[in-house]
Design a protein around this motif. Sequence first.
Motif, short mmCIF file in Angstrom:
data_model
loop_
_atom_site.label_atom_id
_atom_site.label_comp_id
_atom_site.label_asym_id
_atom_site.label_seq_id
_atom_site.Cartn_x
_atom_site.Cartn_y
_atom_site.Cartn_z
N ASP A 124 0.83 -1.20 0.00
CA ASP A 124 0.00 0.00 0.00
C ASP A 124 0.87 1.25 0.00
N LEU A 175 -0.76 10.16 1.13
CA LEU A 175 -0.35 8.81 1.49
C LEU A 175 -1.31 8.22 2.52
N ARG A 176 -1.67 9.02 3.49
CA ARG A 176 -2.57 8.52 4.53
C ARG A 176 -3.93 8.19 3.93
N CYS A 179 -3.64 4.92 1.92
CA CYS A 179 -3.52 3.71 2.74
C CYS A 179 -4.80 3.43 3.52
N GLU A 180 -5.50 4.47 3.92
CA GLU A 180 -6.71 4.23 4.70
C GLU A 180 -7.88 3.86 3.82
N MET B 1 -10.11 10.30 5.92
CA MET B 1 -9.80 10.92 7.22
C MET B 1 -11.02 11.68 7.72
N LEU B 48 2.88 6.56 9.79
CA LEU B 48 3.23 6.79 8.39
C LEU B 48 4.75 6.83 8.21
N ARG B 51 6.20 3.35 8.53
CA ARG B 51 5.98 2.52 7.34
C ARG B 51 6.88 2.96 6.18
#
Lengths: 183, 314
Positions: A124, A175-176, A179-180, B1, B48, B51
């Motif tokens: 991911d 990126l977050r 990935c989420e 988010m 983050l 990773r």
Amino acid sequence: MARLPSFIKPSGASDAALLEAVARGDLAGLGQLYERHAESVLRFARRARGESDAEDVVQATFERAVKTAERYDGRSDSARSWLLGIAARILQERRRSAWRLSRLLAAVSWQRTPVCSPSHAEGDIRRGLERLSDAKRVVVVLVEIEGFRGEDVAQMLDIPVGTVWTRLHHARRELRQFCEDGR
Amino acid sequence: MSDPKCQRLWEVEAERDGRLDPQASASLARHLAACADCRREHDALEALGTRLRGLEDAPVGELALRRLKQSTLARAFGPDAPESATRPVRGWRMAALTAGAVAMIAFAFAWRHRSAEMTSRPGGEPFEIVAQSQATFATSHDGAVNRIVLTEGTLVVRVRSHPTGTRVVVAVPDGEIEDVGTVFRVVVSGGKTVEVEVMEGRVVAHLDGPTLLQLGEGQVWRRTTAVSVAPTTTAIATAPSGTCAAGPSSLGTRPAASAPDPAAGTDEDQSYLRVLDLVRQGKDDDARAAAKDYLTRFPNGFRRAEVTRIAYPR
């Protein structure tokens, strides 16, 4: 008793001393600089650009290092950040001059990059990095992976530090989100 | 988010990037103790980063780096590179330089070609297989790559000096082994060699008669009486006291068969030179013993192929 002449190995010289010598036209130290930092430059180029261009970026980096050695300010004992800065600027220049082709190559090369049984999570984050723009990817690699401060990255890339923070912020957000959400 | 609920969320990232002053940083630390949103943001950014740093790179092979080094140095030394500290030579000096360079290159070829049993390969090949034992192998030439594919058994391979860009690779089932060659510079002035520099690999040279000179990567030899050396350049080769040297030359002579002198090079160098000296003196039994000692001490030594042949002649 006959003896061989003694040879002084220059391996103990600092990076600053080696670059100073290179700037005066003595290229003997370039090989040592390569031995010390080529792997770092290669890894950075792979992460920031992909496999296919990485070796050429290394060559271009050291070629430019020879031509600009007199500009090394010697602030740090290690020329690693200086060399990575050269590599990053080379990547920027190539991005500007061949934007579409470079993204195509980067996409292809990322697919070819051998990965040792990546976990799902690693896949991911790796795909997320791939999807970033080159500009954001370079910044996040330099800050989050290579460990440079934003101010140093700004100097390496010759951009305002505010631009570094902005790119970093957007890169992290993308990126977050990737990935989420898997997007 | 999810939408951020805390107005101070931006400070979490700023703190991570070192953009908060100590007072603001301390304030945020107190705030984190009471704010779940900011704690989640902090943990997410940490995760983050972890990773990203945990991404496995494709391995950087030593062979690939050494190959890249050759091309990188060649590119850096191109016509656009800064002038060398050694002034360009003209006219008859250029002829002397060329002659010296040719002599050095010829020596390098001769050194590699010294008497040996040729077990295979016609002339013109950049390598020769000097010994084999129950080996299953095939050879091919593909552009600039000469490949020996060894499937099983033992080969002893001697690589001749080959033109730039020609590679000799032994492909084995779990990888490959490559001779990476030598890159060196020689300067002749007034009919004398005044400088030898090795950027890659090693060279062994005979200069001034029986004098034996061996230089490894990154080493430079300069004749002390012929060159004005800037203070920061390296490696003025001064013969230690006791060296048999004729005239102003700072070269030493071949060492007698004696204990290695650490000041005169690496232990591996000395061990190898001891073997060669015994061979030249015709002391075959001693040479074989010294060769086996070299192979025991340096199983991955740079000269293992040549020394193996001396240790285990066919």
